[in-house]
Design a protein around this motif. Sequence first.
Motif, PDB file in Angstrom:
ATOM      1  N   HIS A 160       0.817  -1.210   0.000  1.00 41.77           N
ATOM      2  CA  HIS A 160       0.000   0.000   0.000  1.00 41.77           C
ATOM      3  C   HIS A 160       0.849   1.258   0.000  1.00 41.77           C
ATOM      4  N   ASN A 161       2.099   1.143   0.410  1.00 42.33           N
ATOM      5  CA  ASN A 161       2.935   2.334   0.442  1.00 42.33           C
ATOM      6  C   ASN A 161       4.309   1.993  -0.099  1.00 42.33           C
ATOM      7  N   LEU A 162       5.162   2.995  -0.199  1.00 48.96           N
ATOM      8  CA  LEU A 162       6.451   2.809  -0.864  1.00 48.96           C
ATOM      9  C   LEU A 162       7.315   1.796  -0.136  1.00 48.96           C
ATOM     10  N   VAL A 163       7.350   1.891   1.187  1.00 48.03           N
ATOM     11  CA  VAL A 163       8.211   1.003   1.964  1.00 48.03           C
ATOM     12  C   VAL A 163       7.778  -0.444   1.769  1.00 48.03           C
ATOM     13  N   ASP A 164       6.467  -0.696   1.939  1.00 50.98           N
ATOM     14  CA  ASP A 164       5.921  -2.046   1.708  1.00 50.98           C
ATOM     15  C   ASP A 164       6.319  -2.562   0.334  1.00 50.98           C
ATOM     16  N   THR A 165       6.124  -1.708  -0.670  1.00 53.85           N
ATOM     17  CA  THR A 165       6.366  -2.135  -2.045  1.00 53.85           C
ATOM     18  C   THR A 165       7.829  -2.473  -2.247  1.00 53.85           C
ATOM     19  N   LEU A 166       8.706  -1.607  -1.735  1.00 58.21           N
ATOM     20  CA  LEU A 166      10.134  -1.851  -1.926  1.00 58.21           C
ATOM     21  C   LEU A 166      10.574  -3.119  -1.203  1.00 58.21           C
ATOM     22  N   ILE A 167      10.042  -3.325   0.001  1.00 57.26           N
ATOM     23  CA  ILE A 167      10.387  -4.550   0.738  1.00 57.26           C
ATOM     24  C   ILE A 167       9.900  -5.769  -0.033  1.00 57.26           C
ATOM     25  N   ALA A 168       8.656  -5.690  -0.542  1.00 57.99           N
ATOM     26  CA  ALA A 168       8.102  -6.827  -1.288  1.00 57.99           C
ATOM     27  C   ALA A 168       8.949  -7.119  -2.529  1.00 57.99           C
ATOM     28  N   ILE A 169       9.409  -6.050  -3.203  1.00 54.71           N
ATOM     29  CA  ILE A 169      10.249  -6.244  -4.385  1.00 54.71           C
ATOM     30  C   ILE A 169      11.562  -6.903  -3.976  1.00 54.71           C
ATOM     31  N   GLY A 170      12.155  -6.407  -2.881  1.00 58.01           N
ATOM     32  CA  GLY A 170      13.421  -6.969  -2.405  1.00 58.01           C
ATOM     33  C   GLY A 170      13.295  -8.461  -2.122  1.00 58.01           C
ATOM     34  N   ARG A 171      12.185  -8.833  -1.465  1.00 55.06           N
ATOM     35  CA  ARG A 171      11.989 -10.237  -1.111  1.00 55.06           C
ATOM     36  C   ARG A 171      11.818 -11.126  -2.333  1.00 55.06           C
ATOM     37  N   ALA A 172      11.197 -10.534  -3.389  1.00 51.26           N
ATOM     38  CA  ALA A 172      10.888 -11.359  -4.563  1.00 51.26           C
ATOM     39  C   ALA A 172      12.020 -11.357  -5.584  1.00 51.26           C
ATOM     40  N   MET A 173      13.128 -10.685  -5.262  1.00 54.54           N
ATOM     41  CA  MET A 173      14.192 -10.555  -6.257  1.00 54.54           C
ATOM     42  C   MET A 173      14.749 -11.905  -6.684  1.00 54.54           C
ATOM     43  N   GLY A 174      14.596 -12.916  -5.828  1.00 49.05           N
ATOM     44  CA  GLY A 174      15.102 -14.249  -6.182  1.00 49.05           C
ATOM     45  C   GLY A 174      14.386 -14.850  -7.384  1.00 49.05           C
ATOM     46  N   SER A 175      13.142 -14.436  -7.606  1.00 50.31           N
ATOM     47  CA  SER A 175      12.371 -15.076  -8.667  1.00 50.31           C
ATOM     48  C   SER A 175      12.234 -14.198  -9.908  1.00 50.31           C
ATOM     49  N   VAL A 176      13.202 -13.293 -10.107  1.00 58.38           N
ATOM     50  CA  VAL A 176      13.163 -12.432 -11.288  1.00 58.38           C
ATOM     51  C   VAL A 176      13.152 -13.286 -12.558  1.00 58.38           C
ATOM     52  N   ASN A 177      12.327 -12.838 -13.520  1.00 56.05           N
ATOM     53  CA  ASN A 177      12.251 -13.575 -14.784  1.00 56.05           C
ATOM     54  C   ASN A 177      13.163 -12.893 -15.812  1.00 56.05           C
ATOM     55  N   PRO A 178      14.261 -13.523 -16.179  1.00 55.15           N
ATOM     56  CA  PRO A 178      15.249 -12.843 -17.035  1.00 55.15           C
ATOM     57  C   PRO A 178      14.706 -12.513 -18.429  1.00 55.15           C
ATOM     58  N   VAL A 179      13.804 -13.328 -18.947  1.00 59.47           N
ATOM     59  CA  VAL A 179      13.269 -13.056 -20.286  1.00 59.47           C
ATOM     60  C   VAL A 179      12.422 -11.776 -20.251  1.00 59.47           C
ATOM     61  N   THR A 180      11.577 -11.653 -19.214  1.00 65.31           N
ATOM     62  CA  THR A 180      10.766 -10.443 -19.074  1.00 65.31           C
ATOM     63  C   THR A 180      11.665  -9.216 -18.980  1.00 65.31           C
ATOM     64  N   MET A 181      12.712  -9.343 -18.151  1.00 59.34           N
ATOM     65  CA  MET A 181      13.640  -8.216 -17.998  1.00 59.34           C
ATOM     66  C   MET A 181      14.311  -7.862 -19.324  1.00 59.34           C
ATOM     67  N   ALA A 182      14.698  -8.876 -20.053  1.00 62.05           N
ATOM     68  CA  ALA A 182      15.384  -8.637 -21.325  1.00 62.05           C
ATOM     69  C   ALA A 182      14.466  -7.915 -22.306  1.00 62.05           C
ATOM     70  N   LEU A 183      13.182  -8.165 -22.178  1.00 62.20           N
ATOM     71  CA  LEU A 183      12.209  -7.493 -23.042  1.00 62.20           C
ATOM     72  C   LEU A 183      11.922  -6.076 -22.513  1.00 62.20           C
ATOM     73  N   ALA A 184      11.808  -5.959 -21.174  1.00 67.33           N
ATOM     74  CA  ALA A 184      11.299  -4.719 -20.562  1.00 67.33           C
ATOM     75  C   ALA A 184      12.331  -3.605 -20.553  1.00 67.33           C
ATOM     76  N   LEU A 185      13.561  -3.936 -20.183  1.00 67.55           N
ATOM     77  CA  LEU A 185      14.529  -2.856 -19.987  1.00 67.55           C
ATOM     78  C   LEU A 185      14.854  -2.123 -21.285  1.00 67.55           C
ATOM     79  N   PRO A 186      15.066  -2.808 -22.415  1.00 65.83           N
ATOM     80  CA  PRO A 186      15.260  -2.045 -23.656  1.00 65.83           C
ATOM     81  C   PRO A 186      14.029  -1.213 -24.029  1.00 65.83           C
ATOM     82  N   THR A 187      12.842  -1.757 -23.759  1.00 65.62           N
ATOM     83  CA  THR A 187      11.618  -0.988 -24.041  1.00 65.62           C
ATOM     84  C   THR A 187      11.601   0.296 -23.226  1.00 65.62           C
TER      85      THR A 187
END
Lengths: 596, 596
Positions: A160-187
């Motif tokens: 609901h807020n920035l801190v929550d979101t950043l913590i949630a992102i930090g926790r989920a960093m292990g499951s990053v999908n490299p194909v999505t990233m490869a598509l998203a970052l150049p876009t």
Amino acid sequence: MRRYFPILDWGRSYSRDTLISDLLAALIVTIMLIPQSLAYALLAGLPPEIGLYASIAPLVIYAVFGTSRALAVGPVAVVSLMTAASVGQLAQQGTAEYLGAAIAMALLSGLMLLAMGVLRLGFIANFLSHPVISGFITASGLLIAAGQVPHLLGIRADGHNLVDTLIAIGRAMGSVNPVTMALALPTLAFLFWSRSRLKPFLKARGIRDLPATILSRSAPVLAVAATTAVTWGLGLTGHGVAIVGDVPRGLPMPTLPPLDPVLWSQIAIPALLISIVGYVETVSVASTLAAKRRQRIDPDQELIALGASNIGSAISGGFPVTGGFARSVVNFDAGAETPAAGAYTAVGMALATLFLTPLLFFLPKATLAATIIVAVLSLVDFDALRRTWAYDRADFAAMAATILVTLGVGVEAGIMAGVLLSLVLHLYRTSRPHVAIVGQVPGTEHFRNIDRHDVVTAPGVLSIRVDESLYFPNARFLEDTIYACVATNPALRHVVLMFPAVNAVDASALETLESVTARLRDAGVTLHLSEVKGPVMDRLKRSHFLDDLTGQVFLTHCDAMRALAPDVTASTLAADRRETARKGAKPRGLDAAAGL
Amino acid sequence: MRRYFPILDWGRSYSRDTLISDLLAALIVTIMLIPQSLAYALLAGLPPEIGLYASIAPLVIYAVFGTSRALAVGPVAVVSLMTAASVGQLAQQGTAEYLGAAIAMALLSGLMLLAMGVLRLGFIANFLSHPVISGFITASGLLIAAGQVPHLLGIRADGHNLVDTLIAIGRAMGSVNPVTMALALPTLAFLFWSRSRLKPFLKARGIRDLPATILSRSAPVLAVAATTAVTWGLGLTGHGVAIVGDVPRGLPMPTLPPLDPVLWSQIAIPALLISIVGYVETVSVASTLAAKRRQRIDPDQELIALGASNIGSAISGGFPVTGGFARSVVNFDAGAETPAAGAYTAVGMALATLFLTPLLFFLPKATLAATIIVAVLSLVDFDALRRTWAYDRADFAAMAATILVTLGVGVEAGIMAGVLLSLVLHLYRTSRPHVAIVGQVPGTEHFRNIDRHDVVTAPGVLSIRVDESLYFPNARFLEDTIYACVATNPALRHVVLMFPAVNAVDASALETLESVTARLRDAGVTLHLSEVKGPVMDRLKRSHFLDDLTGQVFLTHCDAMRALAPDVTASTLAADRRETARKGAKPRGLDAAAGL
């Protein structure tokens, strides 16, 4: 009739040239709006077609009721975030209840705007000071951008807020999908680059201004097309790239929004906040653009137009809409001359709904997230904090509180904290009106502040100039100031209040003046007024004040001084200004009455 | 030190004469306070001894910290009602939870007042406009009186608002106790009569002023003694007359109020309202009395004194206290010269607690109810409604709303509705600053409103005088006004804003001025300022505004006109005032900019 239907005004002189200008602007805005409408639906937690629906009926309705020639109505980032934040507390994303609540939000917000317009309550938007709006938009931009990061990384995380979101992102960093990233970052990089560099790049290659404009505005559509093609061609869904999926084809059908009173009472406050935030954004962009062509908008009619647009959005199954800043500027720059351009944009969006939706199946959500991030980061303005700090500490406090509470708690709490703090600070400021003890400038009939000028004061007479209207927030301060002077000045016989800048005296201030009169009388001091304005005098005559006043009301302050201290006044009047000027003695106790 | 302990000031010059004056005042106030303290405890739904406890420690503490020489602190009617209303929502009367919540209310309210005093937040009391306070007190008086009627009739009936209470009384009319009524109604009549008639009656019979005063103030004590004796002597308890019963004998013991965070969060808003209402009553009576003797009170120190008194009340097992209006006036009239009189009153109350309580066993509750009714009906002022209506409709609306919501819903809702409505109306008013288009008075360097004076305006130059400070509630109005003039006046080349009455420009108004500059520039119009005050100019220099300003800042408006329209200005200056004066042409579109 023409007041409520501005279309009757501009519609009568609609020419072929205007039609061509409007059609061209509509083309450019449609190209911009297709990916945006999908993206803001995603941001609001809604199916993508809801974004398309919210970009058809509201535009046609605004064309009928709106007074701005260039405003482009539709889903916008901040309002979509606010919708998600409040609807998210009532229902789970993806459910029929969630969609119903978002539609009800559009309806309720539309009804509120319409009511405010009919009752001419546009001044309510004044509750939102610029620093609060600016802080709120900056914080919302950060919140929105952070919320889209998981889509770029192919992870699930929200808060609901920035801190929550950043913590949630930090926790989920292990499951990053490299194909999505490869598509998203150049876009993302391409969209950032094209935002400012594509048009100069094209023009440098000899492309003329108009095609260069259209092409540079098409960058998001290009990104959508390219990433959709890649995702489909390379079968990236098999590698975990999230896609938009099935988007129902066809125009929106009229729907009856949920009329559940419990739901309505739950969304009432968020709907009010959405209405006001959306209205403020609309009015500020519309009046900016109107002024550039020496046109005018009618703020109360804008409430009606925006209200009707939102009701139209709800009935056609859409979510809350408002006048978008960037989109309206594009519409204006592209040459839109009348609100008809909006109606033509609606036709473009309707065509997209009819024919483009099958093509959107393989559109990656990451592309939409990149579109959102690029759009909202341009709203973030940290420099405003520095500028506000340099200019005004109270405004800075309201701005910082808005940003911190929005980021730390949420959008509703943030905007309410900002509004409350700015109101409290405003009342604090207005509770200390500017007042000055005045004395006579030698050789003249002028009276000036004894702290700034060499003036002469008469013993036994205290002249106080009040530089603001008197009403309840400042009545007590004036009272305290007068008593401070009287208590420390036993020789005092007369107090003259000089009212040249008093435009109003409300009932609280009247009562204060009455009690000041009575208390001064008990202490053997007479109260007089001078230079009272006509309307103030008329109103005072409707009360008992003038009957109870121990002294007189003088037309000019010099008259008052001639009557109360004739010797001093006459000799000062006769004095040579340069020679005999002496600094008026400051009555004791004035330091105690801070602010004089 | 002396700022926080005013006792160090007056204590050093304490003489034998002062002692005698203070002792006499204390005697009269004690006589008045004994029945009142019992009655207000009843009103608050608390055991009678709590009223006595609240009349000991707080008075001693106020004597140390207070700056008013005559304020009499203790339980008062309105605050007791507010305590009952909020504590009644949390616990059942007669339970330990109810008593605990009332004590916690005193503690929390005391801490809030203390914090406001240390932070110098006394201006918060300005939120309460006079019409709102007056309406609230009138409505509270009616509510309190209606709530005491069942005690007079010997029935059980209560409700949260006037309608509820009256319906409950109507329903219970079948079970009226005739003996209670026979006792109560003559008591009520005697108290009403003695309030205004007993002192003249005694003096007419040759009794000197001082004994007559003491005797007339003793009327409630007399009523208490007589009805107690009758109830005991005739055995009226057997006929259903409700009595006070067992009152514990002895001084209050120090107690630790409940520190339950859930309870504190439930009572936070009522405690804040009680604090502010109590503070406003205290400050208004204290400053009235101080001014009569040319003394001063320190409003921020009063917050500290009142806060400490309430904390003292809580720790000695009492409920919220404040400076009472009627009691302070009696104290003042009886000759109290220092706050020590309050401490002597506390000694009197302590003696009562030690020795009088056994005598209170047979005291009928109906007598206390009659005491309350007589006290509160003097607070009811319907004429204020008429006066406010005649003077100011907005203030009348706030007052009427306060009365209706207080009577119809309850005290907390009533005061909040009044405060909110008066703030909204205030913001509405301040959102429309007084501005005037000005022209030159022929033959002079003066510039006046074109609507009221025969003045000359120069074509192509628009002079707008702003008569109020610029801040967020009115920034938009100024902007709209300027655009209205510009949009309808194609010949316009210069706009000059005349700032003689602008004492402040906040960040919102600054941003508005910046956007006005930019938009006028886009429309080919230059913006200038004239007569900007020193502090405003200093602050503007801290922003980019002066760099971006398209025009200049002129010292006087005449300088501006000489520079921008030299021919017109020079010829008007040279003109004979009476002969060539002509009414300045009103620019088109001004009517659209309402309020000019």
